[in-house]
Write a protein that holds these residues in place. Structure first.
Motif, PDB file in Angstrom:
ATOM      1  N   GLU A 285       0.737  -1.170  -0.014  1.00 40.18           N
ATOM      2  CA  GLU A 285      -0.111   0.062  -0.144  1.00 40.18           C
ATOM      3  C   GLU A 285       0.746   1.405  -0.090  1.00 40.18           C
ATOM      4  OE1 GLU A 285      -3.535   1.992   2.445  1.00 40.18           O
ATOM      5  OE2 GLU A 285      -3.025   0.039   2.965  1.00 40.18           O
ATOM      6  N   GLY A 286       0.645   2.179  -0.934  1.00 39.78           N
ATOM      7  CA  GLY A 286       1.159   3.417  -0.837  1.00 39.78           C
ATOM      8  C   GLY A 286       2.548   3.502  -1.604  1.00 39.78           C
ATOM      9  N   LEU A 287       2.938   2.133  -2.221  1.00 43.67           N
ATOM     10  CA  LEU A 287       4.107   2.051  -2.971  1.00 43.67           C
ATOM     11  C   LEU A 287       3.945   2.203  -4.547  1.00 43.67           C
ATOM     12  CD1 LEU A 287       7.066   0.900  -2.252  1.00 43.67           C
ATOM     13  CD2 LEU A 287       6.457  -1.203  -2.794  1.00 43.67           C
ATOM     14  N   ALA A 288       4.787   2.965  -5.068  1.00 45.33           N
ATOM     15  CA  ALA A 288       4.696   3.337  -6.521  1.00 45.33           C
ATOM     16  C   ALA A 288       4.933   1.941  -7.369  1.00 45.33           C
ATOM     17  CB  ALA A 288       5.595   4.413  -6.855  1.00 45.33           C
ATOM     18  N   VAL A 289       4.147   1.229  -7.322  1.00 46.86           N
ATOM     19  CA  VAL A 289       4.285   0.035  -8.317  1.00 46.86           C
ATOM     20  C   VAL A 289       3.008   0.021  -9.298  1.00 46.86           C
ATOM     21  CG1 VAL A 289       5.685  -1.343  -6.849  1.00 46.86           C
ATOM     22  CG2 VAL A 289       3.059  -1.569  -6.629  1.00 46.86           C
ATOM     23  N   GLU A 290       3.134  -0.848 -10.121  1.00 44.66           N
ATOM     24  CA  GLU A 290       2.032  -1.178 -11.160  1.00 44.66           C
ATOM     25  C   GLU A 290       1.528  -2.587 -10.693  1.00 44.66           C
ATOM     26  OE1 GLU A 290       1.129  -2.324 -15.673  1.00 44.66           O
ATOM     27  OE2 GLU A 290       3.277  -1.688 -15.106  1.00 44.66           O
ATOM     28  N   GLN A 291       0.400  -2.654 -10.421  1.00 39.23           N
ATOM     29  CA  GLN A 291      -0.373  -3.923 -10.084  1.00 39.23           C
ATOM     30  C   GLN A 291      -1.101  -4.512 -11.095  1.00 39.23           C
ATOM     31  OE1 GLN A 291      -3.228  -3.719  -6.766  1.00 39.23           O
ATOM     32  NE2 GLN A 291      -4.085  -5.674  -7.375  1.00 39.23           N
ATOM     33  N   VAL A 292      -0.815  -5.966 -11.460  1.00 40.47           N
ATOM     34  CA  VAL A 292      -1.579  -6.715 -12.166  1.00 40.47           C
ATOM     35  C   VAL A 292      -2.029  -7.897 -11.529  1.00 40.47           C
ATOM     36  CG1 VAL A 292      -1.003  -8.231 -14.337  1.00 40.47           C
ATOM     37  CG2 VAL A 292       0.197  -6.192 -14.224  1.00 40.47           C
ATOM     38  N   THR A 293      -3.387  -8.081 -11.763  1.00 35.74           N
ATOM     39  CA  THR A 293      -4.088  -9.089 -11.221  1.00 35.74           C
ATOM     40  C   THR A 293      -3.840 -10.682 -11.859  1.00 35.74           C
ATOM     41  OG1 THR A 293      -5.805  -7.523 -10.335  1.00 35.74           O
ATOM     42  CG2 THR A 293      -6.304  -9.787 -10.401  1.00 35.74           C
ATOM     43  N   GLY A 294      -3.508 -11.498 -11.307  1.00 35.73           N
ATOM     44  CA  GLY A 294      -3.393 -12.784 -11.940  1.00 35.73           C
ATOM     45  C   GLY A 294      -2.886 -13.860 -10.896  1.00 35.73           C
ATOM     46  N   ASP A 295      -2.323 -14.837 -11.383  1.00 29.10           N
ATOM     47  CA  ASP A 295      -2.169 -16.091 -10.702  1.00 29.10           C
ATOM     48  C   ASP A 295      -0.852 -16.858 -11.372  1.00 29.10           C
ATOM     49  OD1 ASP A 295      -2.113 -18.906  -9.711  1.00 29.10           O
ATOM     50  OD2 ASP A 295      -3.809 -18.069  -8.542  1.00 29.10           O
ATOM     51  N   LEU A 296      -0.154 -17.146 -10.801  1.00 33.89           N
ATOM     52  CA  LEU A 296       1.024 -18.069 -11.177  1.00 33.89           C
ATOM     53  C   LEU A 296       0.633 -19.361 -11.953  1.00 33.89           C
ATOM     54  CD1 LEU A 296       3.874 -17.818  -8.350  1.00 33.89           C
ATOM     55  CD2 LEU A 296       3.587 -16.617 -10.783  1.00 33.89           C
TER      56      LEU A 296
END
Length: 73
Positions: free
Chosen positions: A41-52
């Motif tokens: 939370e609050g970290l400048a990252v791009e989040q991608v929803t998925g699963d290995l």
């Protein structure tokens, strides 16, 4: 340079993601649907929803990345 971090919602993966952001790396994280995102939370990252376990979502998450940090358990 862009890096994908798997397991970034966990303790070790979150630490890896934070270290990469501090180093100036463009970070993308792979998170399962419904994951607790409090660790990033609050970290400048791009989040991608998925699963290995879903090759398609993994391919999508890796698109454009030059590095992979596989920290998911």
């Amino acid at each position: 340079m862009k890096a994908l971090v798997t397991g970034a919602t966990g303790f070790v993966g979150g630490a890896v993601a934070r270290a990469l952001v501090r180093a100036g790396t463009d970070v993308r994280v792979l998170a399962r649907p419904g994951s607790d995102l409090g660790n990033i939370e609050g970290l400048a990252v791009e989040q991608v929803t998925g699963d290995l376990c879903d090759p398609g979502s993994l391919r999508t998450a890796l698109t454009g990345c030059r590095q992979l940090y596989h920290v998911a358990a």
